[in-house]
Write a protein that holds these residues in place. Structure first.
Motif, PDB file in Angstrom:
ATOM      1  N   ASN A 104       0.813  -1.207   0.000  1.00  0.00           N
ATOM      2  CA  ASN A 104       0.000   0.000   0.000  1.00  0.00           C
ATOM      3  C   ASN A 104       0.850   1.262   0.000  1.00  0.00           C
ATOM      4  O   ASN A 104       1.914   1.299   0.612  1.00  0.00           O
ATOM      5  CB  ASN A 104      -0.911   0.008   1.233  1.00  0.00           C
ATOM      6  CG  ASN A 104      -1.693  -1.281   1.354  1.00  0.00           C
ATOM      7  OD1 ASN A 104      -2.248  -1.775   0.397  1.00  0.00           O
ATOM      8  ND2 ASN A 104      -1.707  -1.844   2.547  1.00  0.00           N
ATOM      9  N   PHE A 105       0.331   2.290  -0.668  1.00  0.00           N
ATOM     10  CA  PHE A 105       0.996   3.589  -0.674  1.00  0.00           C
ATOM     11  C   PHE A 105      -0.029   4.687  -0.445  1.00  0.00           C
ATOM     12  O   PHE A 105      -1.221   4.522  -0.707  1.00  0.00           O
ATOM     13  CB  PHE A 105       1.795   3.818  -1.966  1.00  0.00           C
ATOM     14  CG  PHE A 105       1.025   3.612  -3.246  1.00  0.00           C
ATOM     15  CD1 PHE A 105       0.356   4.665  -3.851  1.00  0.00           C
ATOM     16  CD2 PHE A 105       0.975   2.368  -3.853  1.00  0.00           C
ATOM     17  CE1 PHE A 105      -0.341   4.488  -5.041  1.00  0.00           C
ATOM     18  CE2 PHE A 105       0.282   2.174  -5.035  1.00  0.00           C
ATOM     19  CZ  PHE A 105      -0.378   3.245  -5.624  1.00  0.00           C
ATOM     20  N   HIS A 106       0.429   5.816   0.098  1.00  0.00           N
ATOM     21  CA  HIS A 106      -0.434   6.953   0.404  1.00  0.00           C
ATOM     22  C   HIS A 106      -0.975   7.543  -0.901  1.00  0.00           C
ATOM     23  O   HIS A 106      -0.209   7.728  -1.845  1.00  0.00           O
ATOM     24  CB  HIS A 106       0.360   8.005   1.188  1.00  0.00           C
ATOM     25  CG  HIS A 106      -0.483   9.098   1.717  1.00  0.00           C
ATOM     26  ND1 HIS A 106      -0.844  10.181   0.947  1.00  0.00           N
ATOM     27  CD2 HIS A 106      -1.045   9.279   2.929  1.00  0.00           C
ATOM     28  CE1 HIS A 106      -1.591  10.994   1.667  1.00  0.00           C
ATOM     29  NE2 HIS A 106      -1.729  10.460   2.880  1.00  0.00           N
ATOM     30  N   GLU A 141       3.854   7.468  -0.929  1.00  0.00           N
ATOM     31  CA  GLU A 141       4.876   6.866  -0.076  1.00  0.00           C
ATOM     32  C   GLU A 141       4.369   5.533   0.478  1.00  0.00           C
ATOM     33  O   GLU A 141       3.205   5.391   0.838  1.00  0.00           O
ATOM     34  CB  GLU A 141       5.220   7.811   1.068  1.00  0.00           C
ATOM     35  CG  GLU A 141       6.379   7.340   1.904  1.00  0.00           C
ATOM     36  CD  GLU A 141       6.814   8.357   2.941  1.00  0.00           C
ATOM     37  OE1 GLU A 141       7.643   7.991   3.787  1.00  0.00           O
ATOM     38  OE2 GLU A 141       6.340   9.504   2.911  1.00  0.00           O
ATOM     39  N   TYR A 142       5.260   4.570   0.562  1.00  0.00           N
ATOM     40  CA  TYR A 142       4.934   3.235   1.079  1.00  0.00           C
ATOM     41  C   TYR A 142       4.405   3.338   2.503  1.00  0.00           C
ATOM     42  O   TYR A 142       4.988   4.010   3.348  1.00  0.00           O
ATOM     43  CB  TYR A 142       6.192   2.361   1.051  1.00  0.00           C
ATOM     44  CG  TYR A 142       6.008   0.991   1.628  1.00  0.00           C
ATOM     45  CD1 TYR A 142       5.178   0.070   1.027  1.00  0.00           C
ATOM     46  CD2 TYR A 142       6.669   0.622   2.784  1.00  0.00           C
ATOM     47  CE1 TYR A 142       5.011  -1.196   1.552  1.00  0.00           C
ATOM     48  CE2 TYR A 142       6.515  -0.647   3.328  1.00  0.00           C
ATOM     49  CZ  TYR A 142       5.690  -1.549   2.700  1.00  0.00           C
ATOM     50  OH  TYR A 142       5.518  -2.802   3.241  1.00  0.00           O
ATOM     51  N   VAL A 143       3.267   2.675   2.767  1.00  0.00           N
ATOM     52  CA  VAL A 143       2.677   2.710   4.109  1.00  0.00           C
ATOM     53  C   VAL A 143       2.522   1.328   4.737  1.00  0.00           C
ATOM     54  O   VAL A 143       2.187   1.227   5.911  1.00  0.00           O
ATOM     55  CB  VAL A 143       1.319   3.456   4.134  1.00  0.00           C
ATOM     56  CG1 VAL A 143       1.504   4.922   3.824  1.00  0.00           C
ATOM     57  CG2 VAL A 143       0.316   2.834   3.199  1.00  0.00           C
ATOM     58  N   GLY A 144       2.752   0.268   3.986  1.00  0.00           N
ATOM     59  CA  GLY A 144       2.671  -1.057   4.584  1.00  0.00           C
ATOM     60  C   GLY A 144       2.138  -2.104   3.622  1.00  0.00           C
ATOM     61  O   GLY A 144       1.737  -1.802   2.500  1.00  0.00           O
ATOM     62  N   ALA A 145       2.140  -3.344   4.089  1.00  0.00           N
ATOM     63  CA  ALA A 145       1.690  -4.474   3.280  1.00  0.00           C
ATOM     64  C   ALA A 145       0.553  -5.188   3.981  1.00  0.00           C
ATOM     65  O   ALA A 145       0.394  -5.078   5.201  1.00  0.00           O
ATOM     66  CB  ALA A 145       2.846  -5.433   3.052  1.00  0.00           C
ATOM     67  N   PRO A 154      -6.238  -3.757  -4.361  1.00  0.00           N
ATOM     68  CA  PRO A 154      -7.073  -2.609  -4.031  1.00  0.00           C
ATOM     69  C   PRO A 154      -6.490  -1.297  -4.559  1.00  0.00           C
ATOM     70  O   PRO A 154      -5.316  -1.225  -4.937  1.00  0.00           O
ATOM     71  CB  PRO A 154      -7.081  -2.589  -2.501  1.00  0.00           C
ATOM     72  CG  PRO A 154      -6.505  -3.869  -2.062  1.00  0.00           C
ATOM     73  CD  PRO A 154      -5.680  -4.395  -3.185  1.00  0.00           C
ATOM     74  N   ALA A 155      -7.313  -0.259  -4.552  1.00  0.00           N
ATOM     75  CA  ALA A 155      -6.838   1.076  -4.920  1.00  0.00           C
ATOM     76  C   ALA A 155      -5.696   1.466  -3.993  1.00  0.00           C
ATOM     77  O   ALA A 155      -5.661   1.072  -2.829  1.00  0.00           O
ATOM     78  CB  ALA A 155      -7.970   2.084  -4.803  1.00  0.00           C
ATOM     79  N   TRP A 156      -4.769   2.229  -4.497  1.00  0.00           N
ATOM     80  CA  TRP A 156      -3.594   2.716  -3.764  1.00  0.00           C
ATOM     81  C   TRP A 156      -2.719   1.568  -3.264  1.00  0.00           C
ATOM     82  O   TRP A 156      -2.115   1.627  -2.216  1.00  0.00           O
ATOM     83  CB  TRP A 156      -3.975   3.657  -2.629  1.00  0.00           C
ATOM     84  CG  TRP A 156      -4.974   4.663  -3.052  1.00  0.00           C
ATOM     85  CD1 TRP A 156      -6.241   4.806  -2.568  1.00  0.00           C
ATOM     86  CD2 TRP A 156      -4.841   5.652  -4.071  1.00  0.00           C
ATOM     87  NE1 TRP A 156      -6.884   5.822  -3.222  1.00  0.00           N
ATOM     88  CE2 TRP A 156      -6.044   6.364  -4.164  1.00  0.00           C
ATOM     89  CE3 TRP A 156      -3.812   6.006  -4.945  1.00  0.00           C
ATOM     90  CZ2 TRP A 156      -6.256   7.396  -5.054  1.00  0.00           C
ATOM     91  CZ3 TRP A 156      -4.026   7.033  -5.848  1.00  0.00           C
ATOM     92  CH2 TRP A 156      -5.225   7.714  -5.889  1.00  0.00           C
ATOM     93  N   SER A 157      -2.671   0.513  -4.077  1.00  0.00           N
ATOM     94  CA  SER A 157      -1.843  -0.659  -3.767  1.00  0.00           C
ATOM     95  C   SER A 157      -1.236  -1.186  -5.054  1.00  0.00           C
ATOM     96  O   SER A 157      -1.691  -0.869  -6.149  1.00  0.00           O
ATOM     97  CB  SER A 157      -2.683  -1.769  -3.144  1.00  0.00           C
ATOM     98  OG  SER A 157      -3.247  -1.356  -1.938  1.00  0.00           O
ATOM     99  N   PHE A 209       5.874   5.045  -4.811  1.00  0.00           N
ATOM    100  CA  PHE A 209       5.442   4.305  -5.998  1.00  0.00           C
ATOM    101  C   PHE A 209       5.140   5.261  -7.136  1.00  0.00           C
ATOM    102  O   PHE A 209       4.469   6.274  -6.959  1.00  0.00           O
ATOM    103  CB  PHE A 209       4.210   3.452  -5.689  1.00  0.00           C
ATOM    104  CG  PHE A 209       3.870   2.516  -6.803  1.00  0.00           C
ATOM    105  CD1 PHE A 209       4.688   1.435  -7.087  1.00  0.00           C
ATOM    106  CD2 PHE A 209       2.746   2.714  -7.579  1.00  0.00           C
ATOM    107  CE1 PHE A 209       4.384   0.575  -8.126  1.00  0.00           C
ATOM    108  CE2 PHE A 209       2.436   1.860  -8.611  1.00  0.00           C
ATOM    109  CZ  PHE A 209       3.254   0.779  -8.894  1.00  0.00           C
ATOM    110  N   ASN A 210       5.632   4.945  -8.320  1.00  0.00           N
ATOM    111  CA  ASN A 210       5.385   5.732  -9.525  1.00  0.00           C
ATOM    112  C   ASN A 210       4.463   4.923 -10.430  1.00  0.00           C
ATOM    113  O   ASN A 210       4.917   4.022 -11.131  1.00  0.00           O
ATOM    114  CB  ASN A 210       6.712   6.033 -10.224  1.00  0.00           C
ATOM    115  CG  ASN A 210       6.545   6.914 -11.422  1.00  0.00           C
ATOM    116  OD1 ASN A 210       5.506   6.932 -12.065  1.00  0.00           O
ATOM    117  ND2 ASN A 210       7.588   7.650 -11.751  1.00  0.00           N
TER     118      ASN A 210
END
Length: 67
Positions: free
Chosen positions: A5-7, A12-16, A32-35, A51-52
């Protein structure tokens, strides 16, 4: 298997989290969205993992040093 997951604003990476599989298509992962299914690179001091989506990859972005 995990999704990463990213913000939504900073990317920015926020977790898995463990991924879920599509019940109608066995073996297909629901992302999911933002992943993303792509794992981020290892953490590096002084850098954020971002993430780009345009390039479908993770990048390092230098963090600003506080003064």
């Amino acid at each position: 298997m995990y999704t990463f997951n990213f913000h939504p604003a900073t990317r920015e990476y926020v977790g898995a989290e463990p991924c879920e599989f599509d019940q109608l298509e066995p073996g297909r992962v629901i992302v999911p969205a933002w992943s993303t299914a792509k794992p981020p690179p290892p953490a590096k001091d002084g850098f954020a993992r971002v993430f780009n989506p345009a390039r479908d990859q993770w990048d390092y972005i230098a963090l600003e040093a506080s003064q």
